[in-house]
Design a protein around this motif. Structure first.
Motif, PDB file in Angstrom:
ATOM      1  N   PHE A 198      -4.395   2.673   7.324  1.00  0.00           N
ATOM      2  CA  PHE A 198      -5.022   3.993   7.197  1.00  0.00           C
ATOM      3  C   PHE A 198      -4.156   5.115   7.761  1.00  0.00           C
ATOM      4  N   VAL A 249      -1.714   5.713   5.016  1.00  0.00           N
ATOM      5  CA  VAL A 249      -2.219   6.606   3.962  1.00  0.00           C
ATOM      6  C   VAL A 249      -2.000   8.063   4.369  1.00  0.00           C
ATOM      7  N   ALA A 250      -2.348   8.397   5.618  1.00  0.00           N
ATOM      8  CA  ALA A 250      -2.204   9.777   6.098  1.00  0.00           C
ATOM      9  C   ALA A 250      -0.762  10.262   5.994  1.00  0.00           C
ATOM     10  N   TYR A 294     -12.908   7.019   8.025  1.00  0.00           N
ATOM     11  CA  TYR A 294     -13.308   5.621   7.867  1.00  0.00           C
ATOM     12  C   TYR A 294     -13.413   4.911   9.213  1.00  0.00           C
ATOM     13  N   VAL A 333      -5.998  14.949   3.870  1.00  0.00           N
ATOM     14  CA  VAL A 333      -5.854  13.493   3.701  1.00  0.00           C
ATOM     15  C   VAL A 333      -6.002  12.791   5.048  1.00  0.00           C
ATOM     16  N   HIS A 334      -5.460  13.393   6.112  1.00  0.00           N
ATOM     17  CA  HIS A 334      -5.632  12.825   7.457  1.00  0.00           C
ATOM     18  C   HIS A 334      -7.113  12.699   7.789  1.00  0.00           C
ATOM     19  N   GLY A 354      -5.288   9.869  -1.919  1.00  0.00           N
ATOM     20  CA  GLY A 354      -5.805   9.368  -0.643  1.00  0.00           C
ATOM     21  C   GLY A 354      -7.196   8.776  -0.780  1.00  0.00           C
ATOM     22  N   ASP A 391     -10.460   0.188   2.454  1.00  0.00           N
ATOM     23  CA  ASP A 391     -11.638   0.029   3.304  1.00  0.00           C
ATOM     24  C   ASP A 391     -12.438  -1.209   2.912  1.00  0.00           C
ATOM     25  N   SER A 428       0.847  -1.198   0.000  1.00  0.00           N
ATOM     26  CA  SER A 428       0.000   0.000   0.000  1.00  0.00           C
ATOM     27  C   SER A 428       0.883   1.250   0.000  1.00  0.00           C
ATOM     28  N   SER A 446      -8.759   9.864   5.743  1.00  0.00           N
ATOM     29  CA  SER A 446      -8.376   8.554   6.275  1.00  0.00           C
ATOM     30  C   SER A 446      -9.042   8.290   7.630  1.00  0.00           C
ATOM     31  N   THR A 502      -7.787   4.782  -0.043  1.00  0.00           N
ATOM     32  CA  THR A 502      -8.594   4.454   1.145  1.00  0.00           C
ATOM     33  C   THR A 502      -9.864   3.706   0.778  1.00  0.00           C
TER      34      THR A 502
END
Length: 458
Positions: free
Chosen positions: A166, A169-170, A423, A416-417, A138, A146, A120, A420, A142
């Motif tokens: 996740f 991702v952030a 979710y 983006v935080h 992002g 997810d 990822s 993420s 995500t």
């Protein structure tokens, strides 16, 4: 009273005191007032970013430049680089090629949780080659992750795996956006600014300078996640089954996907060989964008392509260039840099550098808008680098840029935080827990790059 109304009245008061004929102020103080006004508008989201940019155009035209000079920033090559990458990224996503590549890469994990985390991370680096929007990357990643996590949770809980994916991702979306010169709007801005202080500068030089520190951090972050959030044992067949079902929905690779793959391949090849043919990165990007629209060669018409262009971001991006120019032309940056350097006059140059890096990391906690933040700190870093002999302006600015890109501690440090976090797979304390270690690693890598890597390659 509404917070935005309060902030608006504060900006009005600042404008009335510092930027009207009622009072006489030094131009540097007027520039600082204008900077504070625009940062309040941006950080407080008093108005949409694009409208704040329009207000900035008026402020600058009435107080610092002519209207024509202010509007000239819309003609810079970096603006058209951003314009072109929006179209190329739109074709990449619209055809389904982005989803196909994402799923194919994640399938290489063979259903292993550890490999899924690492792949990822790699996926976000690959997407940075094609998508100049961190939110776009992002959102795409995500949504896929997810689906995988929810599919696994039908059988067993996987909280640690979900946290790694996740929170990853952030962190990685922003950092991977700095890997290539076209990876994010903030990177495009930095690429343009640093071109003025670099003796040799190209698409490949950017990767040479930024790539190794970023890749080293990716590996260390992966190991940190395995330590902080040991992934659970998962049913590999469930993961592969979900990915295969999504690939089946996409069907066989289409003619449009092949076209986009060829266009992007050509664009990347020309970017990498810039030093051979001499055509600039923005010019090549515009060629690639045009190819996606041409009949028979392209994949959509102009009416479709123009919907992929984020005009608000282009307005905002031009505004950041205007702010930087204002601070430089009025001597404000030079004044701030000399004040800072003077305060540390009796200290070794590396202490000035460490102080600047520390201030950048601390201020980054409160700045949601990375691009707006970089318009202030990069010009200051360049000027400080010009005033001390031990560290070059280019190295100083690159260090500040890398320090200011990611946000490790709070969910409010970038959009983006928030995407993420929405979710629900990790809590704010999880981000803070791993973030303090990740921030320490990142700062060590930046400092190490300055004194060991960049001093060798530049």
């Amino acid at each position: 009273m509404n917070k935005k109304i309060v902030l608006f009245y504060i900006t009005l008061a600042l404008y009335a005191v510092f930027l009207t004929p009622l009072f006489e102020w030094d131009v540097k103080l007027k520039a600082l007032a204008a900077l504070i006004i625009v940062q309040v508008l941006w950080i407080g989201r008093v108005f949409p970013l694009a409208f704040s940019a329009v207000l900035l155009i008026l402020i600058l035209s009435f107080n610092f430049f002519t209207f024509e000079e202010t509007l000239s920033y819309f003609g810079t090559d970096i603006i058209w680089l951003l314009f072109s990458t929006f179209i190329i990224a739109g074709a990449f996503i619209e055809t389904g090629l982005a989803s196909r590549i994402s799923l194919k890469m994640l399938r290489l994990s063979k259903g292993s949780g550890k490999q899924l985390i690492f792949l990822s991370f790699v996926l976000m680096f690959v997407l940075s080659l094609f998508i100049p929007s961190n939110i776009g990357k992002g959102g795409l990643v995500t949504s896929v992750l997810d689906g995988i996590v929810k599919n696994l949770e039908k059988v067993t809980k996987v909280p640690n795996l979900a946290k790694s994916l996740f929170i990853g991702v952030a962190y990685i979306v922003a950092i991977s956006g700095a890997f290539v010169a076209t990876g994010a709007s903030s990177t495009i801005y930095a690429y343009g600014m640093l071109a003025g202080v670099a003796s040799k500068w190209s698409f490949i030089h950017w990767i040479l300078y930024m790539g190794p520190p970023i890749l080293l951090f990716m590996v260390l972050l992966y190991l940190l996640f395995l330590y902080c959030f040991p992934p659970e044992s998962i049913d590999r067949k469930l993961v592969l089954g979900f990915i295969d079902r999504q690939l089946d929905k996409l069907g066989k690779i289409s003619k449009s996907e092949i076209k986009v793959l060829c266009i992007i391949g050509l664009t990347l090849a020309l970017w990498v060989t810039e030093s051979i043919h001499g055509f600039s990165v923005p010019m090549i990007a515009m060629l690639g964008a045009s190819l996606t629209i041409l009949p028979h060669i392209g994949v959509f018409d102009w009416d479709s392509a123009k919907t992929k262009i984020n005009w608000d971001m282009i307005l905002f991006f031009a505004a950041t260039l205007m702010v930087s120019k204002m601070l430089i032309e009025t001597g404000t940056v030079k004044w701030l840099a000399s004040t800072l350097a003077g305060a540390f006059d009796s200290f070794p140059p590396f202490m000035v550098f460490l102080f600047l890096i520390g201030c950048t990391a601390l201020l980054r906690i409160i700045f949601v808008n990375v691009l707006g933040f970089l318009t202030v700190v990069i010009p200051i870093a360049i000027t400080i680098g010009q005033s001390i002999s031990a560290i070059s302006p280019l190295v100083m600015a690159m260090a500040v840029f890398l320090t200011g890109i990611p946000g490790f501690l709070l969910i409010t440090q970038s959009p983006v935080h928030l995407v993420s976090f929405s979710y629900g797979h990790f809590k704010e304390r999880d981000l803070l827990h791993v973030g303090k270690y990740a921030l320490g690693l990142w700062l060590l890598i930046v400092v190490g790059s300055v004194f060991f890597y960049w001093s060798w390659v530049i």
